[in-house]
Design a protein around this motif. Structure first.
Motif, PDB file in Angstrom:
ATOM      1  N   ALA A  76      -0.538   1.340  12.433  1.00 13.48           N
ATOM      2  CA  ALA A  76      -0.947   2.503  11.677  1.00 13.48           C
ATOM      3  C   ALA A  76      -0.540   2.497  10.121  1.00 13.48           C
ATOM      4  CB  ALA A  76      -0.061   3.588  12.400  1.00 13.48           C
ATOM      5  N   VAL A  77       0.411   1.219   9.744  1.00 13.61           N
ATOM      6  CA  VAL A  77       0.754   1.343   8.488  1.00 13.61           C
ATOM      7  C   VAL A  77      -0.564   1.348   7.407  1.00 13.61           C
ATOM      8  CG1 VAL A  77       1.794  -0.168   6.711  1.00 13.61           C
ATOM      9  CG2 VAL A  77       3.030   0.156   8.945  1.00 13.61           C
ATOM     10  N   ASN A  78      -1.501   0.587   7.859  1.00 14.61           N
ATOM     11  CA  ASN A  78      -2.774   0.747   7.123  1.00 14.61           C
ATOM     12  C   ASN A  78      -3.199   2.075   6.680  1.00 14.61           C
ATOM     13  OD1 ASN A  78      -2.295  -1.969   7.275  1.00 14.61           O
ATOM     14  ND2 ASN A  78      -3.967  -2.432   8.355  1.00 14.61           N
ATOM     15  N   LEU A  79      -3.124   3.078   7.770  1.00 15.00           N
ATOM     16  CA  LEU A  79      -3.545   4.160   7.634  1.00 15.00           C
ATOM     17  C   LEU A  79      -2.631   5.470   6.802  1.00 15.00           C
ATOM     18  CD1 LEU A  79      -4.737   4.694  11.278  1.00 15.00           C
ATOM     19  CD2 LEU A  79      -5.999   4.009   9.091  1.00 15.00           C
ATOM     20  N   LEU A  80      -1.647   4.952   6.127  1.00 17.55           N
ATOM     21  CA  LEU A  80      -0.409   5.570   5.507  1.00 17.55           C
ATOM     22  C   LEU A  80      -1.184   6.135   4.168  1.00 17.55           C
ATOM     23  CD1 LEU A  80       2.440   6.344   5.525  1.00 17.55           C
ATOM     24  CD2 LEU A  80       2.775   4.295   4.251  1.00 17.55           C
ATOM     25  N   GLY A  81      -1.181   7.494   4.354  1.00 18.45           N
ATOM     26  CA  GLY A  81      -1.675   8.343   3.232  1.00 18.45           C
ATOM     27  C   GLY A  81      -0.994   8.565   2.027  1.00 18.45           C
ATOM     28  N   LYS A  82      -0.925   9.626   1.266  1.00 21.21           N
ATOM     29  CA  LYS A  82       0.055  10.124   0.594  1.00 21.21           C
ATOM     30  C   LYS A  82       1.627  10.210   0.985  1.00 21.21           C
ATOM     31  CE  LYS A  82       0.924  13.484  -3.230  1.00 21.21           C
ATOM     32  NZ  LYS A  82       0.574  14.993  -3.478  1.00 21.21           N
ATOM     33  N   HIS A  83       2.393   9.483   0.306  1.00 17.93           N
ATOM     34  CA  HIS A  83       3.898  10.018   0.836  1.00 17.93           C
ATOM     35  C   HIS A  83       4.773   9.832  -0.303  1.00 17.93           C
ATOM     36  CE1 HIS A  83       4.745   5.858  -0.389  1.00 17.93           C
ATOM     37  NE2 HIS A  83       3.456   5.483  -0.076  1.00 17.93           N
ATOM     38  N   ASP A  86      10.841   6.184   0.165  1.00 22.61           N
ATOM     39  CA  ASP A  86      11.783   5.296  -0.799  1.00 22.61           C
ATOM     40  C   ASP A  86      11.725   4.022  -0.194  1.00 22.61           C
ATOM     41  OD1 ASP A  86      12.403   7.333  -2.729  1.00 22.61           O
ATOM     42  OD2 ASP A  86      14.070   8.188  -1.495  1.00 22.61           O
ATOM     43  N   TRP A  87      12.014   3.968   1.105  1.00 29.16           N
ATOM     44  CA  TRP A  87      11.966   2.827   1.891  1.00 29.16           C
ATOM     45  C   TRP A  87      11.263   2.419   3.132  1.00 29.16           C
ATOM     46  CZ3 TRP A  87      16.474  -0.329   0.621  1.00 29.16           C
ATOM     47  CH2 TRP A  87      17.550   0.593  -0.223  1.00 29.16           C
ATOM     48  N   CYS A  88      10.788   1.363   3.350  1.00 33.79           N
ATOM     49  CA  CYS A  88      10.059   0.944   4.568  1.00 33.79           C
ATOM     50  C   CYS A  88      10.771  -0.288   5.168  1.00 33.79           C
ATOM     51  CB  CYS A  88       8.617   0.604   4.031  1.00 33.79           C
ATOM     52  SG  CYS A  88       7.615   0.657   5.604  1.00 33.79           S
ATOM     53  N   TRP A  89      11.228  -0.067   6.595  1.00 35.70           N
ATOM     54  CA  TRP A  89      11.956  -0.923   7.173  1.00 35.70           C
ATOM     55  C   TRP A  89      11.026  -1.621   8.358  1.00 35.70           C
ATOM     56  CZ3 TRP A  89      17.244   0.294  10.096  1.00 35.70           C
ATOM     57  CH2 TRP A  89      17.570  -0.789  10.631  1.00 35.70           C
ATOM     58  N   ASP A  95       5.779  -7.677   7.662  1.00 40.26           N
ATOM     59  CA  ASP A  95       5.686  -6.783   6.690  1.00 40.26           C
ATOM     60  C   ASP A  95       4.573  -6.675   6.041  1.00 40.26           C
ATOM     61  OD1 ASP A  95       6.278  -8.994   5.509  1.00 40.26           O
ATOM     62  OD2 ASP A  95       7.677  -8.111   4.032  1.00 40.26           O
ATOM     63  N   THR A  96       4.333  -5.297   5.468  1.00 42.50           N
ATOM     64  CA  THR A  96       3.204  -5.103   4.446  1.00 42.50           C
ATOM     65  C   THR A  96       3.547  -4.457   3.349  1.00 42.50           C
ATOM     66  OG1 THR A  96       2.037  -4.473   6.546  1.00 42.50           O
ATOM     67  CG2 THR A  96       0.923  -3.625   4.469  1.00 42.50           C
ATOM     68  N   ASP A  97       2.823  -4.874   2.154  1.00 41.66           N
ATOM     69  CA  ASP A  97       3.386  -4.393   0.880  1.00 41.66           C
ATOM     70  C   ASP A  97       2.739  -2.869   0.820  1.00 41.66           C
ATOM     71  OD1 ASP A  97       4.481  -4.243  -1.728  1.00 41.66           O
ATOM     72  OD2 ASP A  97       2.515  -4.978  -2.574  1.00 41.66           O
ATOM     73  N   ILE A  98       3.849  -2.034   0.550  1.00 41.57           N
ATOM     74  CA  ILE A  98       3.514  -0.497   0.483  1.00 41.57           C
ATOM     75  C   ILE A  98       4.062  -0.116  -1.193  1.00 41.57           C
ATOM     76  CG2 ILE A  98       3.960   2.001   1.185  1.00 41.57           C
ATOM     77  CD1 ILE A  98       4.485   0.842   3.648  1.00 41.57           C
ATOM     78  N   GLU A  99       3.133  -0.064  -2.060  1.00 40.83           N
ATOM     79  CA  GLU A  99       3.616  -0.050  -3.422  1.00 40.83           C
ATOM     80  C   GLU A  99       4.520   1.168  -3.871  1.00 40.83           C
ATOM     81  OE1 GLU A  99       1.088   1.148  -7.730  1.00 40.83           O
ATOM     82  OE2 GLU A  99       0.067   0.366  -5.938  1.00 40.83           O
ATOM     83  N   GLY A 100       5.494   0.849  -4.449  1.00 38.87           N
ATOM     84  CA  GLY A 100       6.609   1.729  -5.081  1.00 38.87           C
ATOM     85  C   GLY A 100       7.616   2.095  -3.873  1.00 38.87           C
ATOM     86  N   ARG A 103      11.291  -2.277   0.390  1.00 39.43           N
ATOM     87  CA  ARG A 103      11.033  -3.076   1.576  1.00 39.43           C
ATOM     88  C   ARG A 103      11.964  -3.893   2.127  1.00 39.43           C
ATOM     89  NH1 ARG A 103       5.976  -5.928   0.535  1.00 39.43           N
ATOM     90  NH2 ARG A 103       7.498  -7.652  -0.071  1.00 39.43           N
ATOM     91  N   LEU A 104      12.324  -3.422   3.510  1.00 37.13           N
ATOM     92  CA  LEU A 104      13.542  -4.134   4.523  1.00 37.13           C
ATOM     93  C   LEU A 104      12.581  -4.702   5.465  1.00 37.13           C
ATOM     94  CD1 LEU A 104      16.178  -1.260   4.473  1.00 37.13           C
ATOM     95  CD2 LEU A 104      15.970  -3.059   3.074  1.00 37.13           C
ATOM     96  N   THR A 105      13.246  -5.951   5.780  1.00 39.61           N
ATOM     97  CA  THR A 105      12.895  -6.773   6.844  1.00 39.61           C
ATOM     98  C   THR A 105      13.953  -7.275   8.016  1.00 39.61           C
ATOM     99  OG1 THR A 105      12.746  -8.776   5.791  1.00 39.61           O
ATOM    100  CG2 THR A 105      10.730  -7.702   5.989  1.00 39.61           C
ATOM    101  N   SER A 106      13.785  -7.194   9.122  1.00 43.62           N
ATOM    102  CA  SER A 106      14.845  -7.587  10.137  1.00 43.62           C
ATOM    103  C   SER A 106      14.339  -7.808  11.293  1.00 43.62           C
ATOM    104  CB  SER A 106      15.860  -6.571  10.307  1.00 43.62           C
ATOM    105  OG  SER A 106      15.352  -5.424  11.101  1.00 43.62           O
TER     106      SER A 106
END
Length: 131
Positions: A76-83, A86-89, A95-100, A103-106
């Motif tokens: 569903a990350v590709n469908l992310l609209g306006k938000h 601050d963080w995406c884990w 992981d996928t690049d979400i501008e601005g 990004r955390l990975t684990s």
């Protein structure tokens, strides 16, 4: 009542059509997040009770509350609209690049719970953004 209303009433806000070729008129809808959502946890399934405890401890170390975080499956990350994120884990998933967004990975939360080195690496990622 239409099908989308039924899904919403059942608490299903994110869904995929398994065979989109059967439904040519259905297009994926953007995922909208509440304005107070500051962290998005991207993993295959919602955290279990034990994983939620670990998740809440990590959030507290970031000065965030559980109410400021939401779970989203990777597809569903590709469908992310306006938000207002601050963080995406990304836990246990690519992981996928979400501008601005920081990004955390684990590893998955289940694996992270028993891996002190992975916890340390996650902590280092968080501290890197805070400096």
């Amino acid at each position: 009542m239409n099908d989308l209303q039924r899904l919403k009433e059942m608490g299903i806000t994110i869904w995929d059509v398994r065979r989109p070729e059967c439904y040519p008129d259905v297009s994926p809808q953007p995922v909208s997040l509440p304005d107070d959502c500051k962290l998005l946890l991207v993993c295959e399934s919602k955290p279990t009770e034990q994983e939620a405890f670990l998740f809440s401890k990590v959030l507290a170390s970031m000065k965030l509350s559980v109410e400021q975080a939401l779970h989203l499956p990777p597809q569903a990350v590709n469908l992310l609209g306006k938000h207002q994120l601050d963080w995406c884990w990304f836990a246990g998933t690519k992981d996928t690049d979400i501008e601005g967004v920081k990004r955390l990975t684990s590893p998955s939360l289940a694996a992270l719970d028993n891996d002190q080195l992975a916890k340390k690496q996650l902590w280092q990622q968080i501290k890197h953004y805070e400096s």
